[in-house]
Design a protein around this motif. Structure first.
Motif, PDB file in Angstrom:
ATOM      1  N   ILE A 200       0.809  -1.268   0.083  1.00  0.00           N
ATOM      2  CA  ILE A 200       0.095  -0.053   0.195  1.00  0.00           C
ATOM      3  C   ILE A 200       0.413   1.266   0.120  1.00  0.00           C
ATOM      4  N   VAL A 201       1.809   1.135   0.776  1.00  0.00           N
ATOM      5  CA  VAL A 201       2.847   2.441   0.796  1.00  0.00           C
ATOM      6  C   VAL A 201       3.659   2.187  -0.254  1.00  0.00           C
ATOM      7  N   ILE A 209       4.639  10.391  -6.326  1.00  0.00           N
ATOM      8  CA  ILE A 209       6.397  10.907  -7.178  1.00  0.00           C
ATOM      9  C   ILE A 209       6.236  11.058  -8.459  1.00  0.00           C
ATOM     10  N   GLY A 210       5.488   9.973  -8.890  1.00  0.00           N
ATOM     11  CA  GLY A 210       5.450  10.054 -10.230  1.00  0.00           C
ATOM     12  C   GLY A 210       6.638   9.484 -11.185  1.00  0.00           C
ATOM     13  N   ALA A 216       7.528   1.086 -10.950  1.00  0.00           N
ATOM     14  CA  ALA A 216       7.758  -0.588 -10.972  1.00  0.00           C
ATOM     15  C   ALA A 216       8.104  -0.528  -8.356  1.00  0.00           C
ATOM     16  N   PHE A 217       7.877   0.840  -8.281  1.00  0.00           N
ATOM     17  CA  PHE A 217       7.530   1.260  -6.658  1.00  0.00           C
ATOM     18  C   PHE A 217       7.102  -0.142  -6.513  1.00  0.00           C
ATOM     19  N   PRO A 218       6.205  -0.838  -6.375  1.00  0.00           N
ATOM     20  CA  PRO A 218       5.728  -1.953  -5.886  1.00  0.00           C
ATOM     21  C   PRO A 218       5.974  -3.263  -5.743  1.00  0.00           C
ATOM     22  N   THR A 276       4.033  -6.925 -17.531  1.00  0.00           N
ATOM     23  CA  THR A 276       5.681  -7.717 -17.443  1.00  0.00           C
ATOM     24  C   THR A 276       5.660  -7.788 -15.545  1.00  0.00           C
ATOM     25  N   MET A 277       5.705  -6.715 -14.781  1.00  0.00           N
ATOM     26  CA  MET A 277       6.248  -6.755 -13.364  1.00  0.00           C
ATOM     27  C   MET A 277       5.024  -7.453 -12.998  1.00  0.00           C
TER      28      MET A 277
END
Length: 482
Positions: A200-201, A209-210, A216-218, A276-277
């Motif tokens: 969630i964070v 941030i965008g 890819a952050f998660p 793909t992620m």
């Protein structure tokens, strides 16, 4: 209620009307959901229908019939007839949906017919490829059908169709093919939810941030989920995360365009990046499941005797070590059992017969012992039984039940009857939990000594310390009782 939920099956091989109604309702429901998720432009479309129905047809192989595909197709046409003015174009557009559904369903069911069960690491990649092929074919038909009702030209439409179908397929299909009722084997604690909190964070950080990299952050949080949770849970979390990201990007809440308008190539790239992620945590999860399964199999081979299916010597020690964690004292009885004249069975009837005798003997001993204790094969024809007997007399009586049960159940081998007997030696003592293994070793030595006395006294008898529970230890030759 929980039992009813776990046994409920939405589709049955011998219920065609029920199956048809279920397919019609599901198609209409997810067509409605997809239509409602059109936010501002066609680029913002998130279309779960094809992935859901492909998963349903793939999961229930008996639904792969022309009549059931026709029901789904008719449901799409009826919804369009009520809610759009596409006219004849609806036939082509909805046919493109069916192209994706049928392609994936047939490819997955073909794998299952060949024995390649989903999921495993190789089939996870294969499913990724199936979504790719189905999306390419679906986009070809869908783009041609959309040219007349959309202001865009063929290639932008093709890119939009392909990226949407591919991304939703990769997100939804693993979830649908693995989903099942959750089984909670241990109490949930706050630490169990840490990977979800991190997920969630990370999505929130993507919004704040965008930029293109924010998609890819998660991924690290999803990998953490794959390591800590089951495959179905990982696939569900991956689907929810990917779907949320696609909708946030489409509505410009996650800004990947860096102060420029969101265009088709950017949405195309975002969808493919998320797709793909999504395969990464699924691959990690199936790999972890495969490793855990291998470890479990190796552990079983080490802890259990392959022939008799009772504990091996090392497995018995591991079980005792596990028991040491239970903080309460107990009265331990250790029995050492030896099949009388077993060598003559091998010599006269062969080793195949000897193996059958060992397996049957172990099964009979386990039946008598039940849940009261543990049975292990120590080597050859020698077995050990460890029980929390309460006192020495109870342990002795259990040993006698074992001996009498063996003597009263002859073994049949190729139309010949073999009468088996067993000699037993006992050792008993009180033990604290923390010294269980140490006391066991001492009692094993004692049981070995009394086993030798049973054999020397004529076999088919039980021997133990004379001062244990005031037992009289001179055995009767005919019964082995003392």
């Amino acid at each position: 209620m929980r039992s009813a939920l776990t046994t409920f099956k939405p589709f049955l091989p011998d219920a065609p009307l029920r199956n048809a109604v279920g397919i019609f309702v599901l198609t209409t429901l997810f067509y409605f959901i997809g239509a409602e998720m059109r936010l501002v432009e066609a680029l913002s479309l998130f279309w779960p229908l094809n992935g859901v129905m492909a998963g349903v047809f793939a999961r229930y192989a008996h639904l792969n019939r022309l009549r059931y595909y026709a029901v789904s197709y008719v449901a799409m046409l009826m919804y369009d007839a009520v809610t759009t003015t596409w006219g004849i174009a609806s036939l082509v557009i909805n046919f493109s949906n069916m192209v994706f559904i049928v392609t994936v369903a047939l490819l997955v069911t073909r794998d299952r017919r060949k024995g390649r069960l989903i999921p495993d690491p190789i089939n996870a990649l294969r499913l990724f490829n199936y979504c790719l092929v189905a999306a390419l074919l679906c986009a070809l038909v869908g783009a041609m059908g959309s040219v007349g009702i959309d202001s865009q030209t063929f290639w932008p439409l093709y890119a939009d169709w392909f990226s949407e179908q591919f991304s939703t397929g990769v997100l939804i299909l693993p979830c649908l093919l693995t989903i099942k009722m959750p089984q909670i084997k241990s109490p949930l604690r706050a630490k169990h939810f840490l990977p979800v909190v991190a997920l969630i964070v990370s999505v929130a950080a993507s919004v704040v941030i965008g930029g293109a990299g924010s998609l890819a952050f998660p991924l690290p949080a999803l990998i953490w989920c794959a390591v800590r949770y089951s495959l179905p849970a990982t696939c569900l979390l991956t689907f929810v995360t990917g779907g949320v990201e696609i909708m946030l990007v489409a509505s410009s809440i996650i800004d990947i365009a860096v102060a420029t308008p969101l265009e088709t190539p950017m949405m195309f790239s975002a969808r493919l990046g998320i797709a793909t992620m999504a395969i990464c945590p699924v691959m990690v999860s199936v790999s972890v499941a495969a490793i855990n399964s291998l470890i479990h199999q190796v552990s079983l081979r080490a802890d259990y005797d392959f022939l008799t299916r009772v504990y091996s010597r090392s497995g018995l020690y591991e079980a005792l070590k596990h028991e040491e964690s239970h903080r309460h004292p107990r009265f331990l009885t250790v029995m050492l059992l030896d099949i009388d004249y077993f060598k003559s069975i091998n010599d006269n009837y062969g080793h195949e017969c000897g193996d059958k005798v060992l397996a049957t003997f172990a099964e009979k001993v386990q039946q008598v012992v039940g849940e009261e204790g543990m049975v292990a094969r120590m080597g050859g024809e020698e077995f050990a039984v460890v029980v929390n007997s309460g006192d020495a007399r109870q342990g002795f009586l259990l040993a006698e039940r074992i001996r009498e049960s063996i003597a009263s159940h002859p073994f049949t081998w190729r139309q010949q009857t073999l009468f088996l007997t067993v000699s037993i030696g006992l050792g008993s003592a009180k033990s604290e939990s923390w010294q269980l293994t140490e006391i066991f070793n001492k009692l094993m030595a004692e049981a070995d000594e009394y086993l030798y006395r049973s054999k020397k006294a004529g076999r088919n008898r039980t021997s133990a310390r004379q001062d244990d529970a005031h037992l009289v230890m001179e055995p009767q030759k005919s019964t082995g009782q003392v």
